[in-house]
Design an enzyme around this catalytic site. Structure first.
Site, PDB file in Angstrom:
ATOM      1  CG  ASP A 153      27.640 -16.801 -27.984  1.00  0.00           C
ATOM      2  OD1 ASP A 153      28.664 -16.698 -27.278  1.00  0.00           O
ATOM      3  OD2 ASP A 153      27.660 -16.789 -29.231  1.00  0.00           O
TER       4      ASP A 153
ATOM      5  CG  HIS B 218      47.046 -11.594 -27.749  1.00  0.00           C
ATOM      6  ND1 HIS B 218      47.804 -10.455 -27.699  1.00  0.00           N
ATOM      7  CD2 HIS B 218      46.198 -11.534 -26.694  1.00  0.00           C
ATOM      8  CE1 HIS B 218      47.431  -9.726 -26.659  1.00  0.00           C
ATOM      9  NE2 HIS B 218      46.458 -10.353 -26.027  1.00  0.00           N
TER      10      HIS B 218
ATOM     11  CE  LYS C 145      43.893  -9.253 -29.075  1.00  0.00           C
ATOM     12  NZ  LYS C 145      42.523  -9.034 -28.575  1.00  0.00           N
TER      13      LYS C 145
HETATM   14  N1  LIG Z   1      39.463  -7.046 -21.178  1.00  0.00           N
HETATM   15  C1  LIG Z   1      40.046  -8.225 -20.954  1.00  0.00           C
HETATM   16  O1  LIG Z   1      40.619  -8.495 -19.877  1.00  0.00           O
HETATM   17  C2  LIG Z   1      39.975  -9.262 -22.016  1.00  0.00           C
HETATM   18  C3  LIG Z   1      39.380  -8.948 -23.203  1.00  0.00           C
HETATM   19  N2  LIG Z   1      39.245  -9.882 -24.175  1.00  0.00           N
HETATM   20  C4  LIG Z   1      38.483  -9.469 -25.342  1.00  0.00           C
HETATM   21  O2  LIG Z   1      37.172 -10.025 -25.212  1.00  0.00           O
HETATM   22  C5  LIG Z   1      36.629 -10.270 -26.505  1.00  0.00           C
HETATM   23  C6  LIG Z   1      36.184 -11.724 -26.585  1.00  0.00           C
HETATM   24  O3  LIG Z   1      37.316 -12.559 -26.527  1.00  0.00           O
HETATM   25  P1  LIG Z   1      37.151 -14.155 -26.601  1.00  0.00           P
HETATM   26  O4  LIG Z   1      36.241 -14.623 -25.534  1.00  0.00           O
HETATM   27  O5  LIG Z   1      38.520 -14.693 -26.690  1.00  0.00           O
HETATM   28  O6  LIG Z   1      36.438 -14.293 -28.021  1.00  0.00           O
HETATM   29  P2  LIG Z   1      35.458 -15.464 -28.541  1.00  0.00           P
HETATM   30  O7  LIG Z   1      35.435 -15.334 -30.015  1.00  0.00           O
HETATM   31  O8  LIG Z   1      35.859 -16.758 -27.931  1.00  0.00           O
HETATM   32  O9  LIG Z   1      34.036 -15.073 -27.919  1.00  0.00           O
HETATM   33  C7  LIG Z   1      33.189 -14.090 -28.430  1.00  0.00           C
HETATM   34  C8  LIG Z   1      31.780 -14.623 -28.314  1.00  0.00           C
HETATM   35  O10 LIG Z   1      30.856 -13.578 -28.608  1.00  0.00           O
HETATM   36  C9  LIG Z   1      29.773 -14.177 -29.304  1.00  0.00           C
HETATM   37  N3  LIG Z   1      28.998 -13.119 -29.976  1.00  0.00           N
HETATM   38  C10 LIG Z   1      29.201 -12.560 -31.182  1.00  0.00           C
HETATM   39  N4  LIG Z   1      28.243 -11.657 -31.432  1.00  0.00           N
HETATM   40  C11 LIG Z   1      27.419 -11.638 -30.354  1.00  0.00           C
HETATM   41  C12 LIG Z   1      26.263 -10.896 -30.010  1.00  0.00           C
HETATM   42  N5  LIG Z   1      25.738  -9.979 -30.833  1.00  0.00           N
HETATM   43  N6  LIG Z   1      25.684 -11.115 -28.797  1.00  0.00           N
HETATM   44  C13 LIG Z   1      26.174 -12.031 -27.954  1.00  0.00           C
HETATM   45  N7  LIG Z   1      27.281 -12.784 -28.229  1.00  0.00           N
HETATM   46  C14 LIG Z   1      27.889 -12.573 -29.408  1.00  0.00           C
HETATM   47  C15 LIG Z   1      30.458 -15.172 -30.250  1.00  0.00           C
HETATM   48  O11 LIG Z   1      29.535 -16.134 -30.755  1.00  0.00           O
HETATM   49  C16 LIG Z   1      31.483 -15.767 -29.310  1.00  0.00           C
HETATM   50  O12 LIG Z   1      30.975 -16.890 -28.617  1.00  0.00           O
HETATM   51  C17 LIG Z   1      37.718  -9.869 -27.499  1.00  0.00           C
HETATM   52  O13 LIG Z   1      37.495  -8.540 -27.928  1.00  0.00           O
HETATM   53  C18 LIG Z   1      38.991  -9.946 -26.666  1.00  0.00           C
HETATM   54  O14 LIG Z   1      40.012  -9.137 -27.139  1.00  0.00           O
HETATM   55  C19 LIG Z   1      39.715 -11.151 -24.022  1.00  0.00           C
HETATM   56  C20 LIG Z   1      40.364 -11.505 -22.882  1.00  0.00           C
HETATM   57  C21 LIG Z   1      40.542 -10.590 -21.776  1.00  0.00           C
HETATM   58  O1  LIG Z   2      41.792 -11.502 -27.103  1.00  0.00           O
HETATM   59  C1  LIG Z   2      42.403 -11.790 -26.043  1.00  0.00           C
HETATM   60  O2  LIG Z   2      42.695 -12.953 -25.735  1.00  0.00           O
HETATM   61  C2  LIG Z   2      42.775 -10.701 -25.145  1.00  0.00           C
HETATM   62  N1  LIG Z   2      42.325  -9.508 -25.403  1.00  0.00           N
HETATM   63  C3  LIG Z   2      42.553  -8.342 -24.634  1.00  0.00           C
HETATM   64  C4  LIG Z   2      43.352  -7.325 -25.425  1.00  0.00           C
HETATM   65  O3  LIG Z   2      43.114  -7.184 -26.645  1.00  0.00           O
HETATM   66  O4  LIG Z   2      44.206  -6.643 -24.847  1.00  0.00           O
HETATM   67  C5  LIG Z   2      43.137  -8.640 -23.272  1.00  0.00           C
HETATM   68  C6  LIG Z   2      44.146  -9.750 -23.274  1.00  0.00           C
HETATM   69  O5  LIG Z   2      45.277  -9.336 -23.948  1.00  0.00           O
HETATM   70  C7  LIG Z   2      43.552 -11.003 -23.917  1.00  0.00           C
END
Ligand SMILES: NC(=O)C1=CN([C@@H]2O[C@H](COP(=O)(O)OP(=O)(O)OC[C@H]3O[C@@H](n4cnc5c(N)ncnc54)[C@H](O)[C@@H]3O)[C@@H](O)[C@H]2O)C=CC1
Ligand SMILES: O=C(O)C1=N[C@H](C(=O)O)C[C@H](O)C1
Length: 247
Positions: free
Chosen positions: A35, A134, A138
């Site tokens: 992280d 959301h 986010k």
């Molecule tokens: N595709 C899917 O099903 C889903 C996608 N997402 C997406 O996933 C992403 C993360 O979402 P969350 O976990 O809610 O965000 P978050 O902010 O809780 O987690 C992101 C993490 O990445 C870390 N980070 C930042 N730069 C980094 C680097 N260079 N190397 C390693 N770690 C680094 C941060 O310190 C943080 O702990 C967002 O873009 C969100 O939209 C979220 C939920 C579901």
């Molecule tokens: O940031 C989130 O939480 C989520 N991000 C993804 C998106 O941008 O579509 C997937 C889901 O909606 C949760």
């Protein structure tokens, strides 16, 4: 034999959940948790065969280039993938044809079905709008899921030869009608208490269809993430979404 998995963004909301899910899977081994440059855990003898990235849109491209250059396949949930970014990933992969990268805007099975249903319905309705909702932490709007849904609806409308949607409204305040993604209006709500939700509203004469999806817990994304982790190396090149793995 277990598959060795590393998680980028391991302290984040999604990263933590992915670490737990990988740890609990008997066929997978969690070998690295990273992280923001901090290596939280590393089984130093065993490098990762697959990296999972749930970080932020501003760092994900650097992470992907790093992985591809080292021949490591990647499963990416991080949002922010424009057409230009996808073209860049394809260009990196052209140099490493054995590497697989799977990027999914949403790993929830029900969310994937919601997008498929929306794409199927699109041709039958004059109007279509998306409301995504959301949690307020986010970072991006509109969501990756809403963007993808709008693109699918727009493509289906174009294929069916539909006219532009009826809309006589003049915005009195900028943004009142939401963002337009390929002609499909997308409205983003951010509120405490929400996790990830989306409604797709279709309208035609005398009839409405609303397709709604709710993620109530981040565990909802884990079956899709694990499916992608287990299969990404079998699919060299770039795969968008987990749809092809579900068929
Ligand atoms: N595709 C899917 O099903 C889903 C996608 N997402 C997406 O996933 C992403 C993360 O979402 P969350 O976990 O809610 O965000 P978050 O902010 O809780 O987690 C992101 C993490 O990445 C870390 N980070 C930042 N730069 C980094 C680097 N260079 N190397 C390693 N770690 C680094 C941060 O310190 C943080 O702990 C967002 O873009 C969100 O939209 C979220 C939920 C579901
Ligand atoms: O940031 C989130 O939480 C989520 N991000 C993804 C998106 O941008 O579509 C997937 C889901 O909606 C949760």
């Amino acid at each position: 034999m277990t598959l060795r998995v590393g998680v980028l963004g391991a302290r984040g909301r999604m990263g933590l959940e992915v670490c737990k899910a990988v740890d609990a899977a008997p066929d997978l081994e969690l070998v690295a948790m990273i992280d923001q440059g901090d290596v939280l855990f590393s089984a130093s003898d065993n490098h990762a065969e697959v990296l999972v990235d749930f970080t932020t849109p501003d760092v994900v491209m650097d992470n992907l280039r790093w992985a591809i250059e080292r021949g490591i396949s990647a499963v990416v949930g991080t949002t922010g993938f424009t057409d230009d970014r996808l073209a860049q990933v394809r260009a990196w992969l052209a140099e490493k044809p054995e590497v697989g990268v799977l990027i999914a805007p949403n790993f929830g099975i029900a969310a994937v079905l919601m997008m498929q249903f929306a794409a199927k319905a699109a041709r039958y309705f004059e109007s279509a709008e998306i409301i995504e909702q959301h949690h307020p932490r986010k970072l991006d709007a509109p969501s990756g899921t809403a963007t993808r849904t709008a693109q699918l609806i727009a493509a289906a409308r174009e294929e069916a030869g539909l006219a532009p949607m009826p809309d006589a409204t003049k915005e009195e305040v900028d943004g009142a009608r939401g963002a337009s993604i390929n002609g499909v209006r997308v409205h983003a709500v951010r509120a405490a208490g929400l996790l990830a939700h989306q409604e797709v509203i279709f309208g035609t004469d005398g009839e409405l269809l609303t397709i709604r999806h709710d993620s109530l817990d981040r565990v909802s994304f884990m079956p899709g993430v694990l499916l992608a982790v287990r299969n990404v190396q079998k699919h060299p090149g770039l795969t968008i979404g987990i749809d092809s793995l579900l068929d």
